[in-house]
Design a protein around this motif. Structure first.
Motif, PDB file in Angstrom:
ATOM      1  N   GLY A   2      -0.876  12.250  -6.590  1.00 13.37           N
ATOM      2  CA  GLY A   2      -1.020  12.845  -8.199  1.00 13.37           C
ATOM      3  C   GLY A   2      -1.660  14.675  -8.084  1.00 13.37           C
ATOM      4  O   GLY A   2      -0.812  15.202  -7.297  1.00 13.37           O
ATOM      5  N   GLU A   3      -2.755  15.020  -9.503  1.00 11.76           N
ATOM      6  CA  GLU A   3      -2.323  16.005  -9.602  1.00 11.76           C
ATOM      7  C   GLU A   3      -3.122  17.024  -8.600  1.00 11.76           C
ATOM      8  O   GLU A   3      -2.673  18.653  -7.952  1.00 11.76           O
ATOM      9  CB  GLU A   3      -3.628  16.600 -10.799  1.00 11.76           C
ATOM     10  N   GLU A   4      -4.306  17.093  -8.031  1.00 14.67           N
ATOM     11  CA  GLU A   4      -4.522  17.568  -5.907  1.00 14.67           C
ATOM     12  C   GLU A   4      -3.961  16.666  -5.086  1.00 14.67           C
ATOM     13  O   GLU A   4      -4.659  17.821  -4.246  1.00 14.67           O
ATOM     14  CB  GLU A   4      -6.503  17.388  -6.665  1.00 14.67           C
ATOM     15  N   GLY A   5      -4.107  15.583  -5.113  1.00 11.21           N
ATOM     16  CA  GLY A   5      -3.677  15.028  -3.725  1.00 11.21           C
ATOM     17  C   GLY A   5      -2.739  14.059  -4.278  1.00 11.21           C
ATOM     18  O   GLY A   5      -2.857  13.583  -3.947  1.00 11.21           O
ATOM     19  N   TRP A   6      -2.226  13.290  -2.582  1.00  9.87           N
ATOM     20  CA  TRP A   6      -2.028  12.063  -2.213  1.00  9.87           C
ATOM     21  C   TRP A   6      -3.669  11.217  -2.351  1.00  9.87           C
ATOM     22  O   TRP A   6      -4.240  11.745  -1.823  1.00  9.87           O
ATOM     23  CB  TRP A   6      -1.576  11.446  -0.709  1.00  9.87           C
ATOM     24  N   LYS A  63       1.020  -0.977   0.182  1.00  9.60           N
ATOM     25  CA  LYS A  63       0.261  -0.381   0.271  1.00  9.60           C
ATOM     26  C   LYS A  63       1.533   1.220  -0.146  1.00  9.60           C
ATOM     27  O   LYS A  63       1.622   1.241   0.680  1.00  9.60           O
ATOM     28  CB  LYS A  63      -0.944  -0.036   0.857  1.00  9.60           C
ATOM     29  N   VAL A  64       0.872   2.056  -1.471  1.00  8.40           N
ATOM     30  CA  VAL A  64       1.186   3.589  -0.828  1.00  8.40           C
ATOM     31  C   VAL A  64       0.532   5.053  -0.860  1.00  8.40           C
ATOM     32  O   VAL A  64      -0.447   4.330  -1.382  1.00  8.40           O
ATOM     33  CB  VAL A  64       2.029   3.599  -2.398  1.00  8.40           C
ATOM     34  N   CYS A 107       6.107   8.990  -4.813  1.00  5.52           N
ATOM     35  CA  CYS A 107       5.477   7.685  -3.925  1.00  5.52           C
ATOM     36  C   CYS A 107       5.317   7.457  -2.419  1.00  5.52           C
ATOM     37  O   CYS A 107       7.176   7.344  -2.523  1.00  5.52           O
ATOM     38  CB  CYS A 107       5.334   6.130  -5.057  1.00  5.52           C
ATOM     39  N   LYS A 108       5.013   7.470  -1.349  1.00  4.00           N
ATOM     40  CA  LYS A 108       6.037   7.216  -0.389  1.00  4.00           C
ATOM     41  C   LYS A 108       3.886   5.829   0.436  1.00  4.00           C
ATOM     42  O   LYS A 108       3.456   5.884  -0.071  1.00  4.00           O
ATOM     43  CB  LYS A 108       5.477   8.654   0.379  1.00  4.00           C
ATOM     44  N   ALA A 109       4.656   5.185   1.429  1.00 11.60           N
ATOM     45  CA  ALA A 109       4.373   4.305   2.519  1.00 11.60           C
ATOM     46  C   ALA A 109       3.072   5.119   3.537  1.00 11.60           C
ATOM     47  O   ALA A 109       4.022   6.313   4.139  1.00 11.60           O
ATOM     48  CB  ALA A 109       5.372   3.667   3.064  1.00 11.60           C
ATOM     49  N   PRO A 110       1.861   4.908   3.679  1.00 10.80           N
ATOM     50  CA  PRO A 110       1.268   5.506   4.324  1.00 10.80           C
ATOM     51  C   PRO A 110       2.297   5.046   5.614  1.00 10.80           C
ATOM     52  O   PRO A 110       2.635   4.475   5.760  1.00 10.80           O
ATOM     53  CB  PRO A 110       0.172   4.756   4.412  1.00 10.80           C
ATOM     54  N   ALA A 111       1.600   6.062   7.146  1.00 10.60           N
ATOM     55  CA  ALA A 111       2.007   6.160   8.317  1.00 10.60           C
ATOM     56  C   ALA A 111       0.763   4.460   9.074  1.00 10.60           C
ATOM     57  O   ALA A 111       1.957   4.142   9.722  1.00 10.60           O
ATOM     58  CB  ALA A 111       1.955   6.722   9.422  1.00 10.60           C
ATOM     59  N   SER A 112       0.298   4.990   8.393  1.00 13.05           N
ATOM     60  CA  SER A 112      -0.798   3.462   9.100  1.00 13.05           C
ATOM     61  C   SER A 112      -2.321   2.859   7.449  1.00 13.05           C
ATOM     62  O   SER A 112      -1.780   4.209   7.130  1.00 13.05           O
ATOM     63  CB  SER A 112      -1.075   4.084  10.512  1.00 13.05           C
ATOM     64  N   ALA A 116      -5.034   3.658   9.004  1.00  8.72           N
ATOM     65  CA  ALA A 116      -5.369   4.608   8.991  1.00  8.72           C
ATOM     66  C   ALA A 116      -5.559   6.063   7.586  1.00  8.72           C
ATOM     67  O   ALA A 116      -6.028   7.224   7.368  1.00  8.72           O
ATOM     68  CB  ALA A 116      -6.074   5.370  10.412  1.00  8.72           C
ATOM     69  N   GLU A 117      -3.923   6.306   7.423  1.00 11.99           N
ATOM     70  CA  GLU A 117      -3.128   7.321   6.763  1.00 11.99           C
ATOM     71  C   GLU A 117      -3.482   6.879   4.741  1.00 11.99           C
ATOM     72  O   GLU A 117      -3.176   7.718   4.698  1.00 11.99           O
ATOM     73  CB  GLU A 117      -1.936   7.762   7.315  1.00 11.99           C
ATOM     74  N   TRP A 118      -4.184   5.777   4.978  1.00 13.69           N
ATOM     75  CA  TRP A 118      -4.303   5.322   3.215  1.00 13.69           C
ATOM     76  C   TRP A 118      -5.390   5.668   3.291  1.00 13.69           C
ATOM     77  O   TRP A 118      -6.301   4.997   2.527  1.00 13.69           O
ATOM     78  CB  TRP A 118      -3.936   3.889   3.589  1.00 13.69           C
ATOM     79  N   VAL A 119      -5.954   7.380   2.746  1.00 13.79           N
ATOM     80  CA  VAL A 119      -6.558   7.633   2.167  1.00 13.79           C
ATOM     81  C   VAL A 119      -6.535   8.951   1.264  1.00 13.79           C
ATOM     82  O   VAL A 119      -4.676   9.537   1.455  1.00 13.79           O
ATOM     83  CB  VAL A 119      -7.275   8.169   3.171  1.00 13.79           C
ATOM     84  N   PHE A 120      -6.646   9.353   0.618  1.00 16.63           N
ATOM     85  CA  PHE A 120      -6.777  10.665  -0.261  1.00 16.63           C
ATOM     86  C   PHE A 120      -6.641  11.818   0.675  1.00 16.63           C
ATOM     87  O   PHE A 120      -7.352  12.299   1.616  1.00 16.63           O
ATOM     88  CB  PHE A 120      -7.868  11.344  -1.353  1.00 16.63           C
TER      89      PHE A 120
END
Length: 138
Positions: A79-83, A74-75, A120-125, A127-131
């Motif tokens: 994108g153009e408007e955000g993560w 998961k990463v 491209c980065k790893a989410p901290a958790s 719960a952080e794997w969201v736009f």
């Protein structure tokens, strides 16, 4: 001054660049010809240049390291408007280290041009794997 062309692994396109000092521009341009020799070329324009130092410095930039993420990781992709949350689905397509399957969208892939946190980065958790929108530039 400097200019040149790079042969990027698995890319059908030439990466063409130029610059003066710290001012730089570059992008993928025309495709390599069917019978064209694929090689990287640099041209440096200046006085009293250290040829061997330039060659040694370039060779130090060669990346032999493995990619940071594995297929299925998961990463968050820039994108153009955000993560944008996604999953690594493939490696090295059109010279890009990662193909990212966008979460919740069966038809959308993103290409990641460089294996660095800015793209491209790893989410901290989980719960952080969201736009997340990019911060607005001031």
């Amino acid at each position: 001054r400097y200019k040149g062309v790079l042969n990027v692994k698995n890319s059908p396109f030439k990466y063409v660049f130029q610059g003066v000092g710290m001012i730089y521009s570059g992008s993928f341009r025309s495709m390599w010809g069917k019978d064209e020799k694929r090689e990287s070329r640099f041209v440096f324009i200046g006085k009293n240049l250290d040829k061997q130092g330039l060659i040694d410095g370039f060779l130090k930039c060669k990346i032999d390291a493995e990619l940071r993420f594995k297929i299925g990781d998961k990463v968050l992709a820039s994108g153009e408007e955000g993560w944008v949350p996604g999953t690594i689905s493939r490696y090295w397509e059109n010279g890009m280290p990662y193909v990212i399957k966008v979460a919740g969208n069966d038809e959308s892939d993103m290409l990641c041009p460089f294996d660095v946190d800015e793209f491209c980065k790893a989410p901290a958790s989980d719960a952080e794997w969201v736009f997340k929108p990019h911060p607005i530039d001031a």
